[in-house]
Scaffold this motif. Structure first.
Motif, PDB file in Angstrom:
ATOM      1  N   LYS A  71      11.672  -5.447 -44.598  1.00  0.00           N
ATOM      2  CA  LYS A  71      10.783  -4.373 -44.150  1.00  0.00           C
ATOM      3  C   LYS A  71      10.748  -3.335 -45.263  1.00  0.00           C
ATOM      4  O   LYS A  71      11.793  -2.838 -45.686  1.00  0.00           O
ATOM      5  N   GLU A  72       9.553  -3.019 -45.720  1.00  0.00           N
ATOM      6  CA  GLU A  72       9.402  -2.094 -46.838  1.00  0.00           C
ATOM      7  C   GLU A  72       9.940  -0.706 -46.520  1.00  0.00           C
ATOM      8  O   GLU A  72      10.474  -0.024 -47.390  1.00  0.00           O
ATOM      9  N   ASN A  73       9.807  -0.277 -45.283  1.00  0.00           N
ATOM     10  CA  ASN A  73      10.199   1.078 -44.909  1.00  0.00           C
ATOM     11  C   ASN A  73      11.638   1.183 -44.395  1.00  0.00           C
ATOM     12  O   ASN A  73      12.043   2.232 -43.920  1.00  0.00           O
ATOM     13  N   MET A  74      12.417   0.134 -44.493  1.00  0.00           N
ATOM     14  CA  MET A  74      13.785   0.174 -43.973  1.00  0.00           C
ATOM     15  C   MET A  74      14.787   0.359 -45.112  1.00  0.00           C
ATOM     16  O   MET A  74      14.785  -0.383 -46.083  1.00  0.00           O
ATOM     17  N   ARG A  76      18.125   0.033 -47.090  1.00  0.00           N
ATOM     18  CA  ARG A  76      18.975  -1.162 -47.221  1.00  0.00           C
ATOM     19  C   ARG A  76      20.301  -1.016 -46.480  1.00  0.00           C
ATOM     20  O   ARG A  76      20.838  -1.987 -45.963  1.00  0.00           O
ATOM     21  N   ARG A  77      20.836   0.198 -46.421  1.00  0.00           N
ATOM     22  CA  ARG A  77      22.077   0.411 -45.652  1.00  0.00           C
ATOM     23  C   ARG A  77      21.817   0.182 -44.170  1.00  0.00           C
ATOM     24  O   ARG A  77      22.620  -0.458 -43.487  1.00  0.00           O
ATOM     25  N   LYS A  78      20.696   0.693 -43.680  1.00  0.00           N
ATOM     26  CA  LYS A  78      20.324   0.486 -42.274  1.00  0.00           C
ATOM     27  C   LYS A  78      20.119  -1.012 -42.015  1.00  0.00           C
ATOM     28  O   LYS A  78      20.549  -1.536 -40.989  1.00  0.00           O
ATOM     29  N   GLU A  79      19.463  -1.680 -42.949  1.00  0.00           N
ATOM     30  CA  GLU A  79      19.236  -3.122 -42.839  1.00  0.00           C
ATOM     31  C   GLU A  79      20.567  -3.868 -42.732  1.00  0.00           C
ATOM     32  O   GLU A  79      20.735  -4.732 -41.874  1.00  0.00           O
ATOM     33  N   PHE A  80      21.519  -3.503 -43.579  1.00  0.00           N
ATOM     34  CA  PHE A  80      22.831  -4.154 -43.558  1.00  0.00           C
ATOM     35  C   PHE A  80      23.557  -3.863 -42.245  1.00  0.00           C
ATOM     36  O   PHE A  80      24.165  -4.759 -41.657  1.00  0.00           O
ATOM     37  N   VAL A  81      23.481  -2.623 -41.769  1.00  0.00           N
ATOM     38  CA  VAL A  81      24.131  -2.264 -40.506  1.00  0.00           C
ATOM     39  C   VAL A  81      23.539  -3.073 -39.354  1.00  0.00           C
ATOM     40  O   VAL A  81      24.273  -3.607 -38.517  1.00  0.00           O
ATOM     41  N   ILE A  82      22.218  -3.185 -39.306  1.00  0.00           N
ATOM     42  CA  ILE A  82      21.569  -3.991 -38.262  1.00  0.00           C
ATOM     43  C   ILE A  82      22.007  -5.446 -38.379  1.00  0.00           C
ATOM     44  O   ILE A  82      22.334  -6.092 -37.378  1.00  0.00           O
ATOM     45  N   PHE A  83      22.029  -5.975 -39.610  1.00  0.00           N
ATOM     46  CA  PHE A  83      22.464  -7.351 -39.844  1.00  0.00           C
ATOM     47  C   PHE A  83      23.887  -7.546 -39.325  1.00  0.00           C
ATOM     48  O   PHE A  83      24.188  -8.532 -38.651  1.00  0.00           O
ATOM     49  N   VAL A  84      24.767  -6.599 -39.627  1.00  0.00           N
ATOM     50  CA  VAL A  84      26.166  -6.695 -39.195  1.00  0.00           C
ATOM     51  C   VAL A  84      26.271  -6.595 -37.678  1.00  0.00           C
ATOM     52  O   VAL A  84      27.014  -7.360 -37.055  1.00  0.00           O
ATOM     53  N   ILE A  85      25.524  -5.677 -37.065  1.00  0.00           N
ATOM     54  CA  ILE A  85      25.563  -5.547 -35.603  1.00  0.00           C
ATOM     55  C   ILE A  85      25.087  -6.833 -34.926  1.00  0.00           C
ATOM     56  O   ILE A  85      25.730  -7.334 -34.001  1.00  0.00           O
ATOM     57  N   LEU A  86      23.981  -7.381 -35.409  1.00  0.00           N
ATOM     58  CA  LEU A  86      23.505  -8.655 -34.863  1.00  0.00           C
ATOM     59  C   LEU A  86      24.554  -9.750 -35.069  1.00  0.00           C
ATOM     60  O   LEU A  86      24.788 -10.582 -34.191  1.00  0.00           O
ATOM     61  N   SER A  87      25.185  -9.729 -36.231  1.00  0.00           N
ATOM     62  CA  SER A  87      26.218 -10.721 -36.537  1.00  0.00           C
ATOM     63  C   SER A  87      27.453 -10.546 -35.663  1.00  0.00           C
ATOM     64  O   SER A  87      28.109 -11.526 -35.308  1.00  0.00           O
ATOM     65  N   LEU A  88      27.777  -9.294 -35.322  1.00  0.00           N
ATOM     66  CA  LEU A  88      28.921  -9.062 -34.434  1.00  0.00           C
ATOM     67  C   LEU A  88      28.671  -9.643 -33.045  1.00  0.00           C
ATOM     68  O   LEU A  88      29.589 -10.198 -32.436  1.00  0.00           O
ATOM     69  N   LEU A 145      14.707  -7.653 -38.465  1.00  0.00           N
ATOM     70  CA  LEU A 145      14.828  -7.373 -39.896  1.00  0.00           C
ATOM     71  C   LEU A 145      13.618  -7.747 -40.731  1.00  0.00           C
ATOM     72  O   LEU A 145      13.472  -7.252 -41.845  1.00  0.00           O
ATOM     73  N   GLU A 146      12.778  -8.614 -40.228  1.00  0.00           N
ATOM     74  CA  GLU A 146      11.690  -9.097 -41.067  1.00  0.00           C
ATOM     75  C   GLU A 146      10.437  -8.240 -40.937  1.00  0.00           C
ATOM     76  O   GLU A 146      10.083  -7.793 -39.851  1.00  0.00           O
ATOM     77  N   GLN A 147       9.781  -8.054 -42.078  1.00  0.00           N
ATOM     78  CA  GLN A 147       8.487  -7.364 -42.137  1.00  0.00           C
ATOM     79  C   GLN A 147       7.476  -8.171 -41.329  1.00  0.00           C
ATOM     80  O   GLN A 147       7.372  -9.389 -41.501  1.00  0.00           O
ATOM     81  N   LYS A 148       6.756  -7.521 -40.451  1.00  0.00           N
ATOM     82  CA  LYS A 148       5.729  -8.199 -39.661  1.00  0.00           C
ATOM     83  C   LYS A 148       4.490  -8.404 -40.519  1.00  0.00           C
ATOM     84  O   LYS A 148       4.121  -7.533 -41.296  1.00  0.00           O
ATOM     85  N   GLU A 149       3.880  -9.559 -40.380  1.00  0.00           N
ATOM     86  CA  GLU A 149       2.656  -9.857 -41.153  1.00  0.00           C
ATOM     87  C   GLU A 149       1.495  -9.054 -40.582  1.00  0.00           C
ATOM     88  O   GLU A 149       1.347  -8.910 -39.373  1.00  0.00           O
TER      89      GLU A 149
END
Length: 152
Positions: A71-74, A76-88, A145-149
């Motif tokens: 996502k262009e407007n996200m 990278r730290r927020k992206e990683f935190v979301i990734f980690v939360i989903l992974s948890l 996490l993914e940019q919507k088309e």
């Protein structure tokens, strides 16, 4: 549809690499723990925790580089935190499935199948958990996490 299939294939390749890392770490740590006197179930869960944790970091790097369009407007730290939360949440699901396979299923059938060693049960539980968590991971990462088309 072709793009989605390509993305699923890339996700699969990243998943295989990370599964290999996760699987080896899980089995090695669990074996070490059992050799140090830990019971099978806690050893399997402890090994799975470390395998999963290390593979998540590698998975984040590979997934965001090769699989998903950021996502262009996200941030990278927020992206990683979301990734980690989903992974948890995935880790919790992973641990619950391994616990169920080892503590419930294995304990119920261990006497009938003497050839089912602790290592084999841990490996089988890990394979089952990985398949289920893989589906969860793809869907949630695609949603969050993914940019919507843009529609033309």
């Amino acid at each position: 549809m072709k793009k989605l299939i390509e993305q699923i294939l890339k996700f699969g390749v990243v998943g295989v690499v990370c599964f290999g890392i996760d699987f080896v770490i899980t089995l090695v740590v669990a074996a070490i723990c059992r050799n140090l006197g830990m019971a099978t179930s806690p050893a399997a869960l402890f090994g799975a925790f470390w395998g999963f944790t290390i593979s998540v970091i590698i998975n984040y790097i590979l997934s965001m580089k090769f699989v998903f369009v950021r996502k262009e407007n996200m941030d990278r730290r927020k992206e990683f935190v979301i990734f980690v939360i989903l992974s948890l949440f995935g880790l919790l699901l992973n641990e619950l499935i391994i616990w169920f396979c080892v503590d419930v299923v294995y304990e119920a059938i261990a006497d009938m199948f003497a050839w089912l060693t602790a290592g084999l049960v841990t490996a089988g539980a890990k394979i089952i958990a990985t398949g289920i968590v893989m589906v969860y991971n793809f869907i949630t990462r695609k949603i969050f996490l993914e940019q919507k088309e843009e529609k033309a």
